[in-house]
Design a protein around this motif. Sequence first.
Motif, PDB file in Angstrom:
ATOM      1  N   HIS A  74       1.270  -1.333  -0.190  1.00 14.23           N
ATOM      2  CA  HIS A  74      -0.536  -0.094  -0.079  1.00 14.23           C
ATOM      3  C   HIS A  74       0.540   1.346  -0.122  1.00 14.23           C
ATOM      4  CE1 HIS A  74      -2.803  -3.245   0.572  1.00 14.23           C
ATOM      5  NE2 HIS A  74      -2.644  -3.290   2.027  1.00 14.23           N
ATOM      6  N   ALA A  75       1.773   1.620  -0.662  1.00 14.77           N
ATOM      7  CA  ALA A  75       2.818   2.244  -0.911  1.00 14.77           C
ATOM      8  C   ALA A  75       3.424   2.956   0.522  1.00 14.77           C
ATOM      9  CB  ALA A  75       2.315   3.367  -1.756  1.00 14.77           C
ATOM     10  N   LYS A  76       3.866   1.966   1.401  1.00 21.33           N
ATOM     11  CA  LYS A  76       4.176   2.515   3.270  1.00 21.33           C
ATOM     12  C   LYS A  76       5.255   2.034   2.615  1.00 21.33           C
ATOM     13  CE  LYS A  76       0.367   2.257   6.101  1.00 21.33           C
ATOM     14  NZ  LYS A  76      -0.491   1.276   7.045  1.00 21.33           N
ATOM     15  N   VAL A  77       5.970   2.139   3.382  1.00 17.23           N
ATOM     16  CA  VAL A  77       7.632   2.050   3.953  1.00 17.23           C
ATOM     17  C   VAL A  77       7.063   1.409   5.242  1.00 17.23           C
ATOM     18  CG1 VAL A  77      10.025   2.431   5.302  1.00 17.23           C
ATOM     19  CG2 VAL A  77       8.817   3.530   3.295  1.00 17.23           C
ATOM     20  N   THR A  78       7.972   0.260   5.889  1.00 17.18           N
ATOM     21  CA  THR A  78       8.085  -0.028   7.328  1.00 17.18           C
ATOM     22  C   THR A  78      10.058  -0.731   7.196  1.00 17.18           C
ATOM     23  OG1 THR A  78       7.929  -2.905   6.599  1.00 17.18           O
ATOM     24  CG2 THR A  78       5.838  -1.711   6.362  1.00 17.18           C
ATOM     25  N   PRO A  79       9.385  -0.599   9.233  1.00 12.42           N
ATOM     26  CA  PRO A  79      11.055  -0.662   9.054  1.00 12.42           C
ATOM     27  C   PRO A  79      11.783  -2.030   8.353  1.00 12.42           C
ATOM     28  CG  PRO A  79       9.511  -0.269  11.058  1.00 12.42           C
ATOM     29  CD  PRO A  79       8.406  -0.908  10.172  1.00 12.42           C
ATOM     30  N   HIS A  80      11.188  -2.887   8.293  1.00 10.15           N
ATOM     31  CA  HIS A  80      11.893  -4.040   7.877  1.00 10.15           C
ATOM     32  C   HIS A  80      12.294  -3.860   6.215  1.00 10.15           C
ATOM     33  CE1 HIS A  80      12.324  -8.426   6.650  1.00 10.15           C
ATOM     34  NE2 HIS A  80      11.546  -7.966   5.376  1.00 10.15           N
ATOM     35  N   THR A  81      11.089  -3.087   5.803  1.00 11.90           N
ATOM     36  CA  THR A  81      12.062  -2.685   4.712  1.00 11.90           C
ATOM     37  C   THR A  81      12.548  -1.657   4.141  1.00 11.90           C
ATOM     38  OG1 THR A  81       9.745  -1.309   3.568  1.00 11.90           O
ATOM     39  CG2 THR A  81       9.258  -3.522   3.496  1.00 11.90           C
ATOM     40  N   LEU A  82      12.628  -1.117   4.936  1.00 10.35           N
ATOM     41  CA  LEU A  82      13.436   0.555   5.696  1.00 10.35           C
ATOM     42  C   LEU A  82      14.571  -0.179   5.350  1.00 10.35           C
ATOM     43  CD1 LEU A  82      14.622   3.438   5.506  1.00 10.35           C
ATOM     44  CD2 LEU A  82      14.119   2.899   8.396  1.00 10.35           C
ATOM     45  N   ALA A  83      15.100  -1.547   6.132  1.00 10.14           N
ATOM     46  CA  ALA A  83      16.144  -2.008   6.467  1.00 10.14           C
ATOM     47  C   ALA A  83      16.782  -2.607   5.396  1.00 10.14           C
ATOM     48  CB  ALA A  83      16.085  -3.110   7.957  1.00 10.14           C
TER      49      ALA A  83
END
Length: 335
Positions: free
Chosen positions: A112-121
Amino acid sequence: MTSTRQFLSDNAAAVHPKVWEAMRAVDEADAPYDGDRASAALDERFADLFGRDCTALWVATGTAANCLALGTMVQPHGGVACHREAHIEMDEGGAPGFYLHGAKLLLCGGEHAKVTPHTLAATLDPIRDDVHQVQPHALSITQASEYGCIYSGEELAALKGECDARGLGFHMDGARFANAVAFADAPASAVAGPVDALSFGFVKNGGMGAEAIVFFDTDLADVARYRRKRAGHLQSKGRYLAAQILAMLDGDLWLENARAANAAAAEIARGAGARLLHPVQANEVFLQCDAAERAGLRGQGFGFYDWGEGAARFVAGWDAREEEAQALGKAIAAL
């Protein structure tokens, strides 16, 4: 095609009458640039709204708001982490690279076009800590996201923890911030979360040509003032921009308009059923819709954008008519 059946973009919506009235009210001699009475009132008004000290600067466009805010956090040799669908990546014509003097966008995934801590890492961890690779200096997220979805307070806190651990500035593109606040039914401070700077959108929500950069780290605002002038965004008659913003804040007009747009989008979504590609949490609706179906909707006078292969996007403005939203929802249901 009639304008009342137009769901191309909230940028196509009318300017709210109270905004025109406010601009007319300041149409008299006053100090130039941002020395006028209206501009001087912005800091206090936003501090009241967010419940903490802040500094607010007006600019004319959302692109300038995003780039000038990020320019206070990111050096030319650095990078900005953002979602791969972020506006600064997909829709600003390379402006971040221009304003940030070559700084790189570091693209992240996330539903949904949202960054998460996991995808940032996943994006940042492989970067070596040496001069041969671009080092991240900031994270930029969009509230509501490019697919009209909202970051919760818990999600924002988790991202802030990652930013603090990595020494990153934290920026929020709030082009549709009002729609996010209206959906969350929470204080603006909770929907902004612990960001350092917020690009607070007004143009999509009934403004004419004014956006605000709200700095919660007020030291960044001192840098932004110089960058705003250098970028050609220090308008000599800034009172007309400040007046628009104040008019929208008066009596929570910004929230009233956002609620109306969200309600129209929800009406459209009622007819979509399983076609919905993303939850409808703001004023955008994304649907599975093939070429023939899109042609059929356009043949009924509805304006909207194709959104990749087999999809369409519908956006409700603050002035969307209930009967037109209902008609679109019924037309979608009948496909």
